[in-house]
Design a protein around this motif. Sequence first.
Motif, PDB file in Angstrom:
ATOM      1  N   LEU A 167      -9.457   2.278  -1.949  1.00  0.00           N
ATOM      2  CA  LEU A 167      -8.933   3.217  -1.011  1.00  0.00           C
ATOM      3  C   LEU A 167      -7.839   2.173  -0.194  1.00  0.00           C
ATOM      4  O   LEU A 167      -7.994   1.354   0.215  1.00  0.00           O
ATOM      5  CB  LEU A 167      -9.876   3.800   0.103  1.00  0.00           C
ATOM      6  N   LYS A 168      -6.663   2.743  -0.161  1.00  0.00           N
ATOM      7  CA  LYS A 168      -5.648   2.097   0.436  1.00  0.00           C
ATOM      8  C   LYS A 168      -5.609   2.307   2.015  1.00  0.00           C
ATOM      9  O   LYS A 168      -5.827   3.371   2.511  1.00  0.00           O
ATOM     10  CB  LYS A 168      -4.132   2.723   0.085  1.00  0.00           C
ATOM     11  N   LEU A 169      -5.765   1.170   2.474  1.00  0.00           N
ATOM     12  CA  LEU A 169      -6.163   1.024   4.055  1.00  0.00           C
ATOM     13  C   LEU A 169      -4.879   1.121   4.731  1.00  0.00           C
ATOM     14  O   LEU A 169      -4.757   1.875   5.889  1.00  0.00           O
ATOM     15  CB  LEU A 169      -7.126   0.005   4.157  1.00  0.00           C
ATOM     16  N   TRP A 170      -4.338   0.077   4.694  1.00  0.00           N
ATOM     17  CA  TRP A 170      -2.954  -0.086   5.274  1.00  0.00           C
ATOM     18  C   TRP A 170      -1.857  -0.660   4.720  1.00  0.00           C
ATOM     19  O   TRP A 170      -2.081  -1.488   3.687  1.00  0.00           O
ATOM     20  CB  TRP A 170      -3.193  -0.502   6.788  1.00  0.00           C
ATOM     21  N   SER A 171      -0.527  -0.565   5.225  1.00  0.00           N
ATOM     22  CA  SER A 171       0.540  -1.277   4.750  1.00  0.00           C
ATOM     23  C   SER A 171       1.342  -1.881   5.919  1.00  0.00           C
ATOM     24  O   SER A 171       1.198  -1.211   7.120  1.00  0.00           O
ATOM     25  CB  SER A 171       1.372  -0.389   4.147  1.00  0.00           C
ATOM     26  N   ALA A 172       2.006  -3.167   5.869  1.00  0.00           N
ATOM     27  CA  ALA A 172       2.321  -3.716   6.782  1.00  0.00           C
ATOM     28  C   ALA A 172       3.593  -4.781   6.556  1.00  0.00           C
ATOM     29  O   ALA A 172       3.321  -5.446   5.362  1.00  0.00           O
ATOM     30  CB  ALA A 172       1.432  -4.676   7.905  1.00  0.00           C
ATOM     31  N   SER A 203      -0.072  -5.077 -11.891  1.00  0.00           N
ATOM     32  CA  SER A 203      -0.672  -4.425 -12.835  1.00  0.00           C
ATOM     33  C   SER A 203      -2.250  -5.156 -12.874  1.00  0.00           C
ATOM     34  O   SER A 203      -3.192  -4.421 -13.341  1.00  0.00           O
ATOM     35  CB  SER A 203       0.070  -5.110 -14.211  1.00  0.00           C
ATOM     36  N   LEU A 204      -2.348  -6.415 -12.453  1.00  0.00           N
ATOM     37  CA  LEU A 204      -3.564  -6.981 -12.830  1.00  0.00           C
ATOM     38  C   LEU A 204      -4.482  -6.231 -11.589  1.00  0.00           C
ATOM     39  O   LEU A 204      -5.462  -5.902 -11.642  1.00  0.00           O
ATOM     40  CB  LEU A 204      -3.349  -8.436 -12.450  1.00  0.00           C
ATOM     41  N   ASP A 245      -4.611   3.092 -11.161  1.00  0.00           N
ATOM     42  CA  ASP A 245      -3.301   2.876 -11.019  1.00  0.00           C
ATOM     43  C   ASP A 245      -2.945   3.220  -9.514  1.00  0.00           C
ATOM     44  O   ASP A 245      -2.345   4.181  -9.284  1.00  0.00           O
ATOM     45  CB  ASP A 245      -2.280   3.596 -12.069  1.00  0.00           C
ATOM     46  N   ILE A 246      -3.184   2.459  -8.499  1.00  0.00           N
ATOM     47  CA  ILE A 246      -2.960   2.611  -7.370  1.00  0.00           C
ATOM     48  C   ILE A 246      -1.687   1.831  -6.670  1.00  0.00           C
ATOM     49  O   ILE A 246      -1.299   2.089  -5.710  1.00  0.00           O
ATOM     50  CB  ILE A 246      -4.400   2.462  -6.374  1.00  0.00           C
ATOM     51  N   CYS A 247      -1.495   0.729  -7.246  1.00  0.00           N
ATOM     52  CA  CYS A 247      -0.248  -0.110  -6.896  1.00  0.00           C
ATOM     53  C   CYS A 247       0.841   0.092  -7.545  1.00  0.00           C
ATOM     54  O   CYS A 247       0.746   0.655  -8.942  1.00  0.00           O
ATOM     55  CB  CYS A 247      -0.558  -1.652  -7.301  1.00  0.00           C
TER      56      CYS A 247
END
Length: 315
Positions: free
Chosen positions: A82-87, A114-115, A123-125
């Motif tokens: 789950l993506k939690l945050w970006s900063a 990719s790793l 494929d979340i990144c």
Amino acid sequence: MRIRAARIPVPRKPVTRSLIDQIPQTATPSKINPTPSSNPNKRTLEELTPTDLCYYWDTKPPTPSQLAFADKIFIPSRHSPLKLWSASKFRTTPISSIEPEVAFLGRSNVGKSSLLNAIMGQDICWTSSKPGRTREMNAFGIGGTKGGEHKVVLLDMPGYGKASRAEWGMEIMKYLQGRKQLRRAFILIDSEHGIKQNDAEILSLFRRNAIPHQIILSKVDKVLAKNRKQMKSGASAIGIQRLQDFLRKLQPQVQPDQSISNGPGALGEILTCSADTHVGPGRVLGVDAVRWAILSAAGIDGSLEGVQPTPEVPT
């Protein structure tokens, strides 16, 4: 008339097992009964173990049960990853979180995103053939449950080197030096090129600031075989030996002599992986050992009470 005496059931003592022992062996059948190679001088991809792919000198290689436990924790579910945050700046990172964090760094276009996708099983990144696409610190929670905290948080950091920016490096160092939740930084090195100058500078910087770190070699298939077609049939004894020789040559660079070093070196093991080389359904070459290293860094060893493997999503 004979009267039989009633049998009184004797209560059995509960058997205490670690979480690793509780994982069904069917979770990773290819690891338990790999298909043997018909060529005695070649190993199938399923047969390759962490001792074939990685180099351990201060630590012990993970056991099959530990690898199975790590894979179970990373099984995707509704709440993981789950993506939690970006900063984009350190001062904007959440300070209230208590979950252990590990950060992934590497030169631009080294295959870091990719790793991470292979580690998390989704494929979340964002991935791209163009370097410098990751422009923020992106946090992903692993092993979460509904209403509960995550077991570990993975940080995808902006790449350094080509297409990077000086201000990104400053913010990354602020995080690495000031983040109390940080347990380890994983530095991704391209196995085709080895440790380049900017990699060496990062390693020196980490030693000077006593930042716990570990090396992972990406694109290891390029060392094991001459081309992708050869790699599909497995790895030869010569290829495995070539990889081990390469890893041993890297040891003094990632963990230099304390008498000449300006700080503590990297963890005494070098991991390898190939995000583009699939070993079986949902399995990528070397990723299971990386998953175990992440859990080890977070203090999750498979025997902690209260830590339950993430359930699979019903289909």
